[in-house]
Write a protein that holds these residues in place. Structure first.
Motif, PDB file in Angstrom:
ATOM      1  N   VAL A  15      -3.779 -29.290 -60.438  1.00 15.94           N
ATOM      2  CA  VAL A  15      -4.237 -28.193 -59.592  1.00 15.94           C
ATOM      3  C   VAL A  15      -5.536 -28.611 -58.908  1.00 15.94           C
ATOM      4  O   VAL A  15      -6.459 -29.115 -59.566  1.00 15.94           O
ATOM      5  CB  VAL A  15      -4.447 -26.910 -60.424  1.00 15.94           C
ATOM      6  CG1 VAL A  15      -5.016 -25.791 -59.567  1.00 15.94           C
ATOM      7  CG2 VAL A  15      -3.138 -26.486 -61.079  1.00 15.94           C
ATOM      8  N   TYR A  45       1.039 -27.631 -51.486  1.00 17.64           N
ATOM      9  CA  TYR A  45       1.626 -28.549 -52.462  1.00 17.64           C
ATOM     10  C   TYR A  45       1.830 -29.890 -51.781  1.00 17.64           C
ATOM     11  O   TYR A  45       2.241 -29.945 -50.618  1.00 17.64           O
ATOM     12  CB  TYR A  45       2.976 -28.018 -52.964  1.00 17.64           C
ATOM     13  CG  TYR A  45       3.409 -28.619 -54.279  1.00 17.64           C
ATOM     14  CD1 TYR A  45       2.977 -28.076 -55.479  1.00 17.64           C
ATOM     15  CD2 TYR A  45       4.235 -29.732 -54.327  1.00 17.64           C
ATOM     16  CE1 TYR A  45       3.365 -28.626 -56.699  1.00 17.64           C
ATOM     17  CE2 TYR A  45       4.631 -30.290 -55.540  1.00 17.64           C
ATOM     18  CZ  TYR A  45       4.190 -29.727 -56.720  1.00 17.64           C
ATOM     19  OH  TYR A  45       4.553 -30.266 -57.922  1.00 17.64           O
ATOM     20  N   SER A  60      -5.046 -24.557 -55.988  1.00 22.79           N
ATOM     21  CA  SER A  60      -5.581 -23.537 -56.879  1.00 22.79           C
ATOM     22  C   SER A  60      -5.605 -22.194 -56.155  1.00 22.79           C
ATOM     23  O   SER A  60      -5.965 -22.119 -54.977  1.00 22.79           O
ATOM     24  CB  SER A  60      -7.006 -23.927 -57.296  1.00 22.79           C
ATOM     25  OG  SER A  60      -7.640 -22.880 -57.970  1.00 22.79           O
TER      26      SER A  60
END
Length: 126
Positions: A15, A45, A60
């Motif tokens: 993350v 991502y 995050s």
């Protein structure tokens, strides 16, 4: 039908606060290649790989990250095994990696530690 299913790979999933920034760091400093960005703009991502091994990065929700050494002192966030440790060390230091621990010999082999652009500890072992 195969009665004994085999796991044929694994990937770290980390993350991070900014997926694009982190992916660019892993490409430019650690020599990975972009596999793909996913979802939204900017991406939330991303996947990089080097020598067939992938690292996945997810954004995050609130900008915070977790480091393993906050709950166990000295615990890296992930490990790469690189038999050519000196050559890799030279490559990443030339590319601007922050070295938290120089190459040292342990009972299990040699190692060094990099702090990535988000503060994650990357342990390199031969």
């Amino acid at each position: 039908m195969n009665k004994n299913p085999q796991i044929i790979g694994t990937a770290a999933q980390i993350v991070v606060p900014d997926v694009v920034k982190t992916v660019e760091y892993y490409i430019n400093v650690l020599g990975f290649e972009l596999v793909a960005y996913f979802f939204e703009q900017p991406p939330v991502y991303g996947i990089v790989q080097r020598n067939g091994y992938q690292v996945h990065f997810g954004k995050s929700d609130d900008g915070t990250i977790h480091r393993n050494d906050t709950i166990r002192k000295g615990m890296p966030d992930f490990i790469f095994w690189v038999p050519e440790i000196e050559a890799f060390y030279d490559e990443v230091t030339r590319n601007g990696a922050i070295i938290m621990q120089e190459i040292i010999r342990r009972s299990y082999g040699r190692e060094f530690i990099i702090e990535d652009c988000d503060g994650h500890l990357v342990h390199i072992c031969d």
